[in-house]
Design a protein around this motif. Structure first.
Motif, PDB file in Angstrom:
ATOM      1  N   GLY A 114       0.829  -1.210   0.000  1.00 26.92           N
ATOM      2  CA  GLY A 114       0.000   0.000   0.000  1.00 26.92           C
ATOM      3  C   GLY A 114       0.860   1.257   0.000  1.00 26.92           C
ATOM      4  N   ASP A 115       1.873   1.261   0.858  1.00 28.06           N
ATOM      5  CA  ASP A 115       2.739   2.447   0.955  1.00 28.06           C
ATOM      6  C   ASP A 115       3.547   2.653  -0.328  1.00 28.06           C
ATOM      7  OD1 ASP A 115       1.815   2.780   3.474  1.00 28.06           O
ATOM      8  OD2 ASP A 115       3.612   2.032   4.493  1.00 28.06           O
ATOM      9  N   GLY A 116       3.804   1.567  -1.042  1.00 22.30           N
ATOM     10  CA  GLY A 116       4.611   1.658  -2.264  1.00 22.30           C
ATOM     11  C   GLY A 116       3.823   2.119  -3.481  1.00 22.30           C
ATOM     12  N   LEU A 117       2.520   2.246  -3.326  1.00 23.00           N
ATOM     13  CA  LEU A 117       1.677   2.616  -4.474  1.00 23.00           C
ATOM     14  C   LEU A 117       1.444   4.127  -4.505  1.00 23.00           C
ATOM     15  CD1 LEU A 117      -0.986  -0.237  -4.395  1.00 23.00           C
ATOM     16  CD2 LEU A 117       1.008  -0.026  -5.899  1.00 23.00           C
ATOM     17  N   ILE A 118       2.427   4.844  -4.986  1.00 21.17           N
ATOM     18  CA  ILE A 118       2.253   6.290  -5.123  1.00 21.17           C
ATOM     19  C   ILE A 118       1.896   6.525  -6.583  1.00 21.17           C
ATOM     20  CG2 ILE A 118       3.334   8.573  -4.764  1.00 21.17           C
ATOM     21  CD1 ILE A 118       3.889   7.053  -2.255  1.00 21.17           C
ATOM     22  N   ASP A 119       0.670   6.967  -6.830  1.00 25.42           N
ATOM     23  CA  ASP A 119       0.254   7.212  -8.206  1.00 25.42           C
ATOM     24  C   ASP A 119       0.549   6.000  -9.110  1.00 25.42           C
ATOM     25  OD1 ASP A 119      -1.032   8.865  -9.807  1.00 25.42           O
ATOM     26  OD2 ASP A 119       0.611  10.280 -10.153  1.00 25.42           O
ATOM     27  N   PRO A 120       0.022   4.844  -8.795  1.00 27.41           N
ATOM     28  CA  PRO A 120       0.368   3.635  -9.558  1.00 27.41           C
ATOM     29  C   PRO A 120      -0.102   3.712 -11.013  1.00 27.41           C
ATOM     30  CG  PRO A 120      -1.453   3.191  -8.081  1.00 27.41           C
ATOM     31  CD  PRO A 120      -0.986   4.582  -7.768  1.00 27.41           C
ATOM     32  N   PRO A 121       0.632   3.059 -11.931  1.00 24.37           N
ATOM     33  CA  PRO A 121       0.289   3.115 -13.339  1.00 24.37           C
ATOM     34  C   PRO A 121      -0.876   2.194 -13.703  1.00 24.37           C
ATOM     35  CG  PRO A 121       2.191   1.697 -13.004  1.00 24.37           C
ATOM     36  CD  PRO A 121       1.837   2.256 -11.661  1.00 24.37           C
ATOM     37  N   ASP A 166      -4.402  -0.409 -11.831  1.00 27.40           N
ATOM     38  CA  ASP A 166      -5.136  -0.851 -10.645  1.00 27.40           C
ATOM     39  C   ASP A 166      -4.340  -1.979  -9.990  1.00 27.40           C
ATOM     40  OD1 ASP A 166      -7.134   0.942 -11.256  1.00 27.40           O
ATOM     41  OD2 ASP A 166      -8.387  -0.540 -12.296  1.00 27.40           O
ATOM     42  N   VAL A 167      -4.415  -2.045  -8.678  1.00 24.70           N
ATOM     43  CA  VAL A 167      -3.621  -3.042  -7.946  1.00 24.70           C
ATOM     44  C   VAL A 167      -4.499  -3.690  -6.873  1.00 24.70           C
ATOM     45  CG1 VAL A 167      -1.506  -3.463  -6.634  1.00 24.70           C
ATOM     46  CG2 VAL A 167      -1.575  -1.578  -8.284  1.00 24.70           C
ATOM     47  N   ALA A 168      -4.392  -5.004  -6.762  1.00 21.40           N
ATOM     48  CA  ALA A 168      -5.201  -5.720  -5.770  1.00 21.40           C
ATOM     49  C   ALA A 168      -4.399  -6.873  -5.174  1.00 21.40           C
ATOM     50  CB  ALA A 168      -6.463  -6.275  -6.427  1.00 21.40           C
ATOM     51  N   ILE A 169      -4.745  -7.212  -3.946  1.00 20.40           N
ATOM     52  CA  ILE A 169      -4.232  -8.436  -3.317  1.00 20.40           C
ATOM     53  C   ILE A 169      -5.432  -9.229  -2.808  1.00 20.40           C
ATOM     54  CG2 ILE A 169      -3.054  -9.366  -1.269  1.00 20.40           C
ATOM     55  CD1 ILE A 169      -0.987  -8.521  -3.241  1.00 20.40           C
ATOM     56  N   CYS A 170      -5.425 -10.533  -3.089  1.00 19.82           N
ATOM     57  CA  CYS A 170      -6.453 -11.430  -2.576  1.00 19.82           C
ATOM     58  C   CYS A 170      -5.793 -12.342  -1.539  1.00 19.82           C
ATOM     59  CB  CYS A 170      -7.063 -12.251  -3.718  1.00 19.82           C
ATOM     60  SG  CYS A 170      -7.854 -11.207  -4.971  1.00 19.82           S
ATOM     61  N   PRO A 171      -5.881 -11.966  -0.268  1.00 21.91           N
ATOM     62  CA  PRO A 171      -5.278 -12.788   0.783  1.00 21.91           C
ATOM     63  C   PRO A 171      -6.231 -13.922   1.155  1.00 21.91           C
ATOM     64  CG  PRO A 171      -6.278 -10.842   1.753  1.00 21.91           C
ATOM     65  CD  PRO A 171      -6.567 -10.791   0.273  1.00 21.91           C
ATOM     66  N   PRO A 172      -5.817 -14.831   2.033  1.00 23.40           N
ATOM     67  CA  PRO A 172      -6.784 -15.831   2.505  1.00 23.40           C
ATOM     68  C   PRO A 172      -7.944 -15.140   3.238  1.00 23.40           C
ATOM     69  CG  PRO A 172      -4.687 -15.988   3.702  1.00 23.40           C
ATOM     70  CD  PRO A 172      -4.486 -14.996   2.607  1.00 23.40           C
ATOM     71  N   ALA A 173      -9.069 -15.830   3.310  1.00 26.69           N
ATOM     72  CA  ALA A 173     -10.292 -15.218   3.860  1.00 26.69           C
ATOM     73  C   ALA A 173     -10.091 -14.674   5.271  1.00 26.69           C
ATOM     74  CB  ALA A 173     -11.418 -16.253   3.857  1.00 26.69           C
ATOM     75  N   THR A 174      -9.229 -15.331   6.049  1.00 25.13           N
ATOM     76  CA  THR A 174      -9.019 -14.908   7.436  1.00 25.13           C
ATOM     77  C   THR A 174      -8.422 -13.507   7.525  1.00 25.13           C
ATOM     78  OG1 THR A 174      -6.912 -16.070   7.301  1.00 25.13           O
ATOM     79  CG2 THR A 174      -8.730 -17.208   8.424  1.00 25.13           C
ATOM     80  N   LEU A 175      -7.788 -13.048   6.439  1.00 22.79           N
ATOM     81  CA  LEU A 175      -7.092 -11.763   6.494  1.00 22.79           C
ATOM     82  C   LEU A 175      -7.802 -10.656   5.721  1.00 22.79           C
ATOM     83  CD1 LEU A 175      -3.326 -12.824   6.070  1.00 22.79           C
ATOM     84  CD2 LEU A 175      -4.588 -12.348   8.177  1.00 22.79           C
ATOM     85  N   ILE A 176      -8.929 -10.966   5.077  1.00 23.20           N
ATOM     86  CA  ILE A 176      -9.541  -9.955   4.202  1.00 23.20           C
ATOM     87  C   ILE A 176      -9.874  -8.674   4.978  1.00 23.20           C
ATOM     88  CG2 ILE A 176     -11.555  -9.379   2.782  1.00 23.20           C
ATOM     89  CD1 ILE A 176     -11.593 -12.288   1.819  1.00 23.20           C
ATOM     90  N   ARG A 225      -5.877  -2.225   6.782  1.00 25.55           N
ATOM     91  CA  ARG A 225      -4.484  -1.767   6.624  1.00 25.55           C
ATOM     92  C   ARG A 225      -4.288  -1.002   5.320  1.00 25.55           C
ATOM     93  NH1 ARG A 225      -1.598  -5.084  10.806  1.00 25.55           N
ATOM     94  NH2 ARG A 225       0.400  -4.670   9.808  1.00 25.55           N
ATOM     95  N   ALA A 226      -5.113  -1.323   4.285  1.00 24.27           N
ATOM     96  CA  ALA A 226      -4.921  -0.696   2.966  1.00 24.27           C
ATOM     97  C   ALA A 226      -5.822   0.509   2.766  1.00 24.27           C
ATOM     98  CB  ALA A 226      -5.190  -1.738   1.869  1.00 24.27           C
ATOM     99  N   PRO A 233      -4.227   3.113  -2.619  1.00 25.82           N
ATOM    100  CA  PRO A 233      -5.011   2.659  -3.783  1.00 25.82           C
ATOM    101  C   PRO A 233      -5.177   1.135  -3.847  1.00 25.82           C
ATOM    102  CG  PRO A 233      -3.048   3.944  -4.448  1.00 25.82           C
ATOM    103  CD  PRO A 233      -2.904   3.624  -3.000  1.00 25.82           C
ATOM    104  N   LEU A 234      -4.581   0.407  -2.896  1.00 24.19           N
ATOM    105  CA  LEU A 234      -4.624  -1.068  -2.960  1.00 24.19           C
ATOM    106  C   LEU A 234      -6.028  -1.598  -2.667  1.00 24.19           C
ATOM    107  CD1 LEU A 234      -3.114  -3.801  -3.145  1.00 24.19           C
ATOM    108  CD2 LEU A 234      -2.637  -3.572  -0.677  1.00 24.19           C
ATOM    109  N   MET A 235      -6.541  -2.414  -3.580  1.00 23.10           N
ATOM    110  CA  MET A 235      -7.835  -3.071  -3.360  1.00 23.10           C
ATOM    111  C   MET A 235      -7.586  -4.464  -2.780  1.00 23.10           C
ATOM    112  SD  MET A 235      -9.992  -2.261  -6.828  1.00 23.10           S
ATOM    113  CE  MET A 235      -8.772  -2.913  -7.969  1.00 23.10           C
ATOM    114  N   ILE A 236      -8.514  -4.919  -1.980  1.00 21.73           N
ATOM    115  CA  ILE A 236      -8.417  -6.255  -1.385  1.00 21.73           C
ATOM    116  C   ILE A 236      -9.583  -7.093  -1.899  1.00 21.73           C
ATOM    117  CG2 ILE A 236      -8.407  -7.547   0.803  1.00 21.73           C
ATOM    118  CD1 ILE A 236      -5.925  -5.734   0.408  1.00 21.73           C
TER     119      ILE A 236
END
Ligand code: PEP
Length: 247
Positions: free
Chosen positions: A28-35, A37-47, A53-54, A58-61
Motif C-alpha cells: 500500500g505504501d509503495g503505491l504512489i500514483d500507480p500506473p 489498478d492493484v489488488a491483493i487477494c489474501p486468505p479469507a481470514t485476512l480480508i 491496513r490498505a 489505492p490497494l484493493m483487497i
C-alpha cells in the motif's frame, strides 16, 4: 481502441497469517500514483484486516473464491456478500486450483461469477489449458469451451476481468512464449467481442502463470495483455511492486 487500465492482482492462495499484513502495509505504501489498478487477494481470514491496513492507499483487497449462494448451510464456504461486507472489492473465480482440487466445472464457475456480481464485486474469471491440452494443440479450443461455459450473460468491463492462466505455467517457473501469450489473449478478446459485442473489447485480459519481476517487463507490454494475476511473487512486497511498476 478502448482504454484498458491494467490491473495487477496478487493471489496469496493458502499463504499468510496476521504477521503477513506488514506486506500489505509495504505494498500500500509503495503505491504512489500507480500506473495501474492493484489488488491483493489474501486468505479469507485476512480480508477484513487487510482492508483496514490498505484503507488510505489505492490497494484493493479481494477474495480468492466464493460460494454461489448468498448464505445458508454450506459449512466452510464464504459468500460473495461476505467478501463485500468485509470491504473486499473483487473476487477470483475458476482458478485452476479450485477446478482441480474441488472439481469445479464451468457451470459452477459461471454461478460464482454471477454471485460476485450480485454482491457488487469485480470478478476475475480464470481460464487456461493443461499441459496435455497444450501438447494436443487444443489451447484455443479449451479457452473457447471454458469461456462459453463460464462467462455469464451481461459481462462488461466494469465488473469482469478474464485471467488467462495456462495451468502448466502456474507455480512452475515456466511461461509460454510471448507470441503464444499474445495469440491466446487476442483470441480471448475476439471471443469476448463475439459474445458480448463491442463492449467485450474493453474487458481486461490478464496473464497469469509464473509472472516475476524478471519477466514482467516482457509480458506486460504485449498488446493484448492488460495486467497480471500473480501468485508466488505477490507474497513479497518488493517483488510485487516491481511487477506493478512494469505494468
Ligand atoms: C496463480 O496461482 O494465479 C499464479 C499465477 O501463480 P504463480 O504466479 O505462482 O504461477
Amino acid at each position: 481502441m478502448p482504454d484498458r487500465r491494467p490491473l495487477v492482482a496478487g493471489n496469496w492462495k493458502m499463504n499468510g497469517v496476521a504477521a503477513s499484513l506488514t506486506e500489505i502495509d509495504a505494498i500500500g505504501d509503495g503505491l504512489i500514483d500507480p500506473p495501474c489498478d492493484v489488488a491483493i487477494c489474501p486468505p479469507a481470514t485476512l480480508i477484513a484486516a487487510a482492508v483496514e491496513r490498505a484503507k488510505n492507499t489505492p490497494l484493493m483487497i479481494g477474495g480468492q473464491d466464493c460460494h454461489m449462494a448468498e448464505k445458508g448451510a454450506h459449512t466452510g464456504d464464504l459468500s460473495a456478500e461476505m467478501i463485500a461486507d468485509a470491504g473486499g472489492k473483487l473476487v477470483i473465480v475458476g482458478h485452476s486450483e479450485r477446478r482441480t482440487d474441488h472439481g469445479e466445472a464451468d457451470a459452477l464457475v459461471r454461478a460464482k461469477a454471477e454471485a460476485g456480481w450480485r454482491a457488487g464485486l469485480l470478478v476475475i474469471l480464470c481460464i487456461g489449458e493443461t499441459e496435455a491440452e497444450r501438447r494436443a494443440g487444443d489451447t484455443l479450443a479449451v479457452l473457447d469451451r471454458q469461456l462459453a461455459g463460464s462467462l455469464p450473460d451481461g459481462a462488461d468491463a466494469h465488473r469482469l476481468v478474464i485471467a488467462y492462466e495456462p495451468v502448466w505455467a502456474i507455480g512452475t517457473g515456466l511461461t509460454p512464449s510471448n507470441d503464444d501469450i499474445q495469440t491466446a489473449h487476442a483470441h480471448i478478446r475476439q471471443r469476448l467481442v463475439a459474445t458480448v459485442g463491442n463492449n467485450g473489447a474493453a474487458i481486461r485480459v490478464l496473464y497469469g502463470g509464473s509472472v516475476k519481476p524478471g519477466n514482467a517487463d516482457e509480458i506486460l507490454p504485449l498488446p493484448d495483455v492488460d495486467g497480471a494475476l500473480v501468485g508466488g511473487a505477490s507474497l513479497k512486497a518488493a517483488d510485487f511492486l516491481a511487477i506493478v511498476a512494469a505494468a
